[in-house]
Design a protein around this motif. Structure first.
Motif, PDB file in Angstrom:
ATOM      1  N   VAL A 246      24.449  25.162 -19.419  1.00 43.84           N
ATOM      2  CA  VAL A 246      24.633  26.285 -20.339  1.00 43.84           C
ATOM      3  C   VAL A 246      24.739  25.797 -21.783  1.00 43.84           C
ATOM      4  CG1 VAL A 246      26.046  28.287 -20.901  1.00 43.84           C
ATOM      5  CG2 VAL A 246      25.834  27.557 -18.521  1.00 43.84           C
ATOM      6  N   VAL A 247      23.868  26.347 -22.634  1.00 42.83           N
ATOM      7  CA  VAL A 247      23.936  26.028 -24.064  1.00 42.83           C
ATOM      8  C   VAL A 247      24.346  27.245 -24.897  1.00 42.83           C
ATOM      9  CG1 VAL A 247      22.332  24.090 -24.050  1.00 42.83           C
ATOM     10  CG2 VAL A 247      21.448  26.425 -24.280  1.00 42.83           C
ATOM     11  N   GLY A 248      24.362  28.422 -24.275  1.00 45.32           N
ATOM     12  CA  GLY A 248      24.730  29.608 -25.045  1.00 45.32           C
ATOM     13  C   GLY A 248      25.076  30.787 -24.155  1.00 45.32           C
ATOM     14  N   ILE A 249      25.717  31.791 -24.771  1.00 44.46           N
ATOM     15  CA  ILE A 249      26.037  33.050 -24.110  1.00 44.46           C
ATOM     16  C   ILE A 249      25.235  34.150 -24.790  1.00 44.46           C
ATOM     17  CG2 ILE A 249      27.853  34.719 -23.567  1.00 44.46           C
ATOM     18  CD1 ILE A 249      28.120  32.105 -22.040  1.00 44.46           C
ATOM     19  N   VAL A 250      24.350  34.796 -24.022  1.00 43.76           N
ATOM     20  CA  VAL A 250      23.484  35.843 -24.572  1.00 43.76           C
ATOM     21  C   VAL A 250      24.349  36.972 -25.134  1.00 43.76           C
ATOM     22  CG1 VAL A 250      21.693  37.542 -24.041  1.00 43.76           C
ATOM     23  CG2 VAL A 250      21.636  35.269 -22.963  1.00 43.76           C
ATOM     24  N   THR A 251      24.066  37.372 -26.378  1.00 44.67           N
ATOM     25  CA  THR A 251      24.949  38.359 -27.015  1.00 44.67           C
ATOM     26  C   THR A 251      24.227  39.556 -27.619  1.00 44.67           C
ATOM     27  OG1 THR A 251      26.871  38.571 -28.468  1.00 44.67           O
ATOM     28  CG2 THR A 251      24.996  37.343 -29.326  1.00 44.67           C
ATOM     29  N   GLY A 252      22.929  39.462 -27.906  1.00 41.89           N
ATOM     30  CA  GLY A 252      22.268  40.595 -28.520  1.00 41.89           C
ATOM     31  C   GLY A 252      20.765  40.437 -28.577  1.00 41.89           C
ATOM     32  N   ILE A 253      20.076  41.545 -28.790  1.00 47.13           N
ATOM     33  CA  ILE A 253      18.629  41.545 -28.974  1.00 47.13           C
ATOM     34  C   ILE A 253      18.301  42.323 -30.237  1.00 47.13           C
ATOM     35  CG2 ILE A 253      18.038  41.277 -26.538  1.00 47.13           C
ATOM     36  CD1 ILE A 253      17.644  44.291 -26.376  1.00 47.13           C
ATOM     37  N   LEU A 254      17.230  41.917 -30.889  1.00 43.66           N
ATOM     38  CA  LEU A 254      16.799  42.589 -32.106  1.00 43.66           C
ATOM     39  C   LEU A 254      15.693  43.576 -31.767  1.00 43.66           C
ATOM     40  CD1 LEU A 254      16.964  42.763 -35.208  1.00 43.66           C
ATOM     41  CD2 LEU A 254      15.169  41.027 -35.293  1.00 43.66           C
ATOM     42  N   ASN A 255      15.885  44.820 -32.167  1.00 44.67           N
ATOM     43  CA  ASN A 255      14.871  45.838 -31.964  1.00 44.67           C
ATOM     44  C   ASN A 255      14.932  46.799 -33.143  1.00 44.67           C
ATOM     45  OD1 ASN A 255      13.350  48.159 -31.080  1.00 44.67           O
ATOM     46  ND2 ASN A 255      13.508  47.372 -28.999  1.00 44.67           N
ATOM     47  N   PRO A 256      13.847  46.946 -33.864  1.00 46.72           N
ATOM     48  CA  PRO A 256      13.878  47.811 -35.042  1.00 46.72           C
ATOM     49  C   PRO A 256      13.913  49.299 -34.715  1.00 46.72           C
ATOM     50  CG  PRO A 256      11.678  46.921 -34.695  1.00 46.72           C
ATOM     51  CD  PRO A 256      12.567  46.248 -33.706  1.00 46.72           C
ATOM     52  N   THR A 257      13.817  49.646 -33.422  1.00 42.60           N
ATOM     53  CA  THR A 257      13.874  51.051 -33.015  1.00 42.60           C
ATOM     54  C   THR A 257      15.205  51.326 -32.329  1.00 42.60           C
ATOM     55  OG1 THR A 257      12.989  50.765 -30.776  1.00 42.60           O
ATOM     56  CG2 THR A 257      11.402  50.837 -32.580  1.00 42.60           C
ATOM     57  N   ASN A 258      15.374  52.531 -31.828  1.00 42.77           N
ATOM     58  CA  ASN A 258      16.594  52.901 -31.101  1.00 42.77           C
ATOM     59  C   ASN A 258      16.444  52.758 -29.596  1.00 42.77           C
ATOM     60  OD1 ASN A 258      17.993  53.619 -33.470  1.00 42.77           O
ATOM     61  ND2 ASN A 258      16.996  55.640 -33.476  1.00 42.77           N
ATOM     62  N   HIS A 259      15.371  52.115 -29.130  1.00 43.32           N
ATOM     63  CA  HIS A 259      15.107  52.058 -27.689  1.00 43.32           C
ATOM     64  C   HIS A 259      15.927  51.000 -26.963  1.00 43.32           C
ATOM     65  CE1 HIS A 259      11.947  54.988 -28.083  1.00 43.32           C
ATOM     66  NE2 HIS A 259      11.256  54.221 -28.935  1.00 43.32           N
ATOM     67  N   ARG A 260      16.495  50.048 -27.678  1.00 47.69           N
ATOM     68  CA  ARG A 260      17.336  48.999 -27.088  1.00 47.69           C
ATOM     69  C   ARG A 260      16.591  48.225 -25.997  1.00 47.69           C
ATOM     70  NH1 ARG A 260      22.308  50.669 -24.566  1.00 47.69           N
ATOM     71  NH2 ARG A 260      23.093  48.606 -25.056  1.00 47.69           N
ATOM     72  N   THR A 261      15.328  47.943 -26.242  1.00 48.21           N
ATOM     73  CA  THR A 261      14.549  47.127 -25.320  1.00 48.21           C
ATOM     74  C   THR A 261      14.073  45.873 -26.041  1.00 48.21           C
ATOM     75  OG1 THR A 261      12.557  48.388 -25.879  1.00 48.21           O
ATOM     76  CG2 THR A 261      13.769  49.060 -23.909  1.00 48.21           C
ATOM     77  N   PHE A 262      13.661  44.882 -25.275  1.00 51.89           N
ATOM     78  CA  PHE A 262      13.357  43.563 -25.812  1.00 51.89           C
ATOM     79  C   PHE A 262      11.985  43.547 -26.478  1.00 51.89           C
ATOM     80  CE2 PHE A 262      12.125  39.015 -25.172  1.00 51.89           C
ATOM     81  CZ  PHE A 262      13.116  38.466 -25.961  1.00 51.89           C
ATOM     82  N   VAL A 263      11.950  43.002 -27.703  1.00 56.57           N
ATOM     83  CA  VAL A 263      10.681  42.864 -28.411  1.00 56.57           C
ATOM     84  C   VAL A 263      10.372  41.402 -28.723  1.00 56.57           C
ATOM     85  CG1 VAL A 263      10.753  45.164 -29.433  1.00 56.57           C
ATOM     86  CG2 VAL A 263      11.789  43.243 -30.659  1.00 56.57           C
ATOM     87  N   GLY A 264      11.135  40.494 -28.148  1.00 57.54           N
ATOM     88  CA  GLY A 264      10.827  39.074 -28.308  1.00 57.54           C
ATOM     89  C   GLY A 264      11.837  38.260 -29.075  1.00 57.54           C
ATOM     90  N   ILE A 265      12.915  38.894 -29.536  1.00 55.57           N
ATOM     91  CA  ILE A 265      13.928  38.156 -30.288  1.00 55.57           C
ATOM     92  C   ILE A 265      15.304  38.443 -29.683  1.00 55.57           C
ATOM     93  CG2 ILE A 265      15.048  37.822 -32.522  1.00 55.57           C
ATOM     94  CD1 ILE A 265      12.463  38.551 -33.874  1.00 55.57           C
ATOM     95  N   GLY A 266      15.901  37.417 -29.103  1.00 55.63           N
ATOM     96  CA  GLY A 266      17.251  37.512 -28.561  1.00 55.63           C
ATOM     97  C   GLY A 266      18.152  36.496 -29.234  1.00 55.63           C
ATOM     98  N   PHE A 267      19.462  36.707 -29.112  1.00 56.99           N
ATOM     99  CA  PHE A 267      20.423  35.804 -29.747  1.00 56.99           C
ATOM    100  C   PHE A 267      21.507  35.413 -28.746  1.00 56.99           C
ATOM    101  CE2 PHE A 267      18.732  38.487 -33.149  1.00 56.99           C
ATOM    102  CZ  PHE A 267      18.266  37.521 -34.037  1.00 56.99           C
TER     103      PHE A 267
END
Length: 305
Positions: A268-289
């Motif tokens: 484990v190198v990280g704990i997934v905490t959020g995704i970036l989406n410029p819309t309100n759909h809350r779906t993955f567009v290729g950028i996670g943190f």
């Protein structure tokens, strides 16, 4: 006996710390059972797959038995190392070897936990308000997840990899990094803690795997690479900005929050905490943190690497 959190030094860090190790490796001789050939490379790709290793062991056993039986007064020739190499290589080329991502997911999966949060309705009944992911970091039932997964919940329920369930309590939090530490009330006898690895030598392009429960489905596995380091992220509904994050492109969606981001070694190198989406759909567009594991481990009061 319960064990403390496990830590692993990365291969790059180990190489920098002990460069002289290169000169201490003995030279291989003709008697070496595996030379640096296509066979050696195939075995390295096989990794720790039990299926492949048992197949190789069985094949070698049969070859050794055949060698003994062939020895006799008739003067039949003995099996040579070349014969054994060729037979093992033939077996490896006909096996479907698991990918590096599959091996990483298999290693981390026993430590991945479904986290469900509940509130009470007007009748006093538990109503599920959300599903997230957690990862066991100490096998006495200490689990890391995101604070937003458990925040405002009246009760928490965990489901472990073996299917057993437990209530849980929040025993620590690090709001600035959206982290929470949970303690399971009931602990499976064979609970497995993840191995944590320093992020100091991570580079953009390094392959990673995310395991979790996107939209409650799982455990699900997605693979990608580290896209960047030292990123900042502000969730659409939040006012707080989180910095020093790992950016990755392995698919993540609501429900992956709190899950582990791991290397191809399953560490484990990280704990997934959020995704970036410029819309309100809350779906993955290729950028996670993901929060680096150094910050996440400190939330649980664990020692540094």
């Amino acid at each position: 006996m319960r064990q403390p959190a496990l830590y692993s030094r990365s291969a790059r860090a180990a190489a920098v710390a002990a460069p002289e190790a290169v000169d201490t490796v003995p030279q291989k001789t003709a008697a070496s059972p595996l030379r640096t050939t296509g066979l050696g490379q195939r075995l390295a790709q096989a990794g720790t797959s039990p299926r492949v290793m048992w197949a190789c062991m069985a094949l070698l056993g049969m070859l050794l038995l055949a060698s003994v039986l062939l020895r006799g007064p008739g003067g039949a020739r003995e099996l040579t190392q070349k014969d054994i190499d060729a037979a093992v290589l033939r077996t490896l080329t006909t096996q479907n070897l698991p990918s590096a991502a599959a091996r990483a997911a298999e290693k981390i999966r026993p430590s991945v936990v479904r986290v469900m949060s509940f509130t009470k309705n007007k009748k006093g009944e538990d109503v599920e308000q959300g599903v997230g992911t957690g990862v066991v970091i100490v096998d006495k039932g200490v689990i890391l997840t995101n604070l937003h997964v458990v925040q405002s919940a009246q009760t928490l329920r965990l489901v472990f990899a073996d299917g057993s369930a437990s209530a849980a309590s929040v025993i620590g939090a690090q709001p600035e990094n959206d982290l929470a530490v949970l303690q399971a009330h009931t602990i499976p006898d064979d609970l497995s803690a993840a191995t944590l690895r320093s992020t100091t030598d991570l580079l953009p392009g390094d392959p990673v795997v995310a395991v979790g429960f996107p939209f409650g489905i799982g455990p699900s596995t997605s693979a990608g690479v580290i896209s960047g380091l030292g990123r900042s992220f502000r969730s659409p509904e939040g006012e707080q900005e989180i910095g020093n994050l790992i950016q990755f492109d392995a698919a993540a969606n609501p429900g992956n929050s709190g899950g582990p981001l791991v290397t191809m070694d399953g560490e484990v190198v990280g704990i997934v905490t959020g995704i970036l989406n410029p819309t309100n759909h809350r779906t993955f567009v290729g950028i996670g943190f993901a929060v680096p594991i150094e910050s996440a481990a400190s939330a649980a009061g664990l020692p540094p690497f």
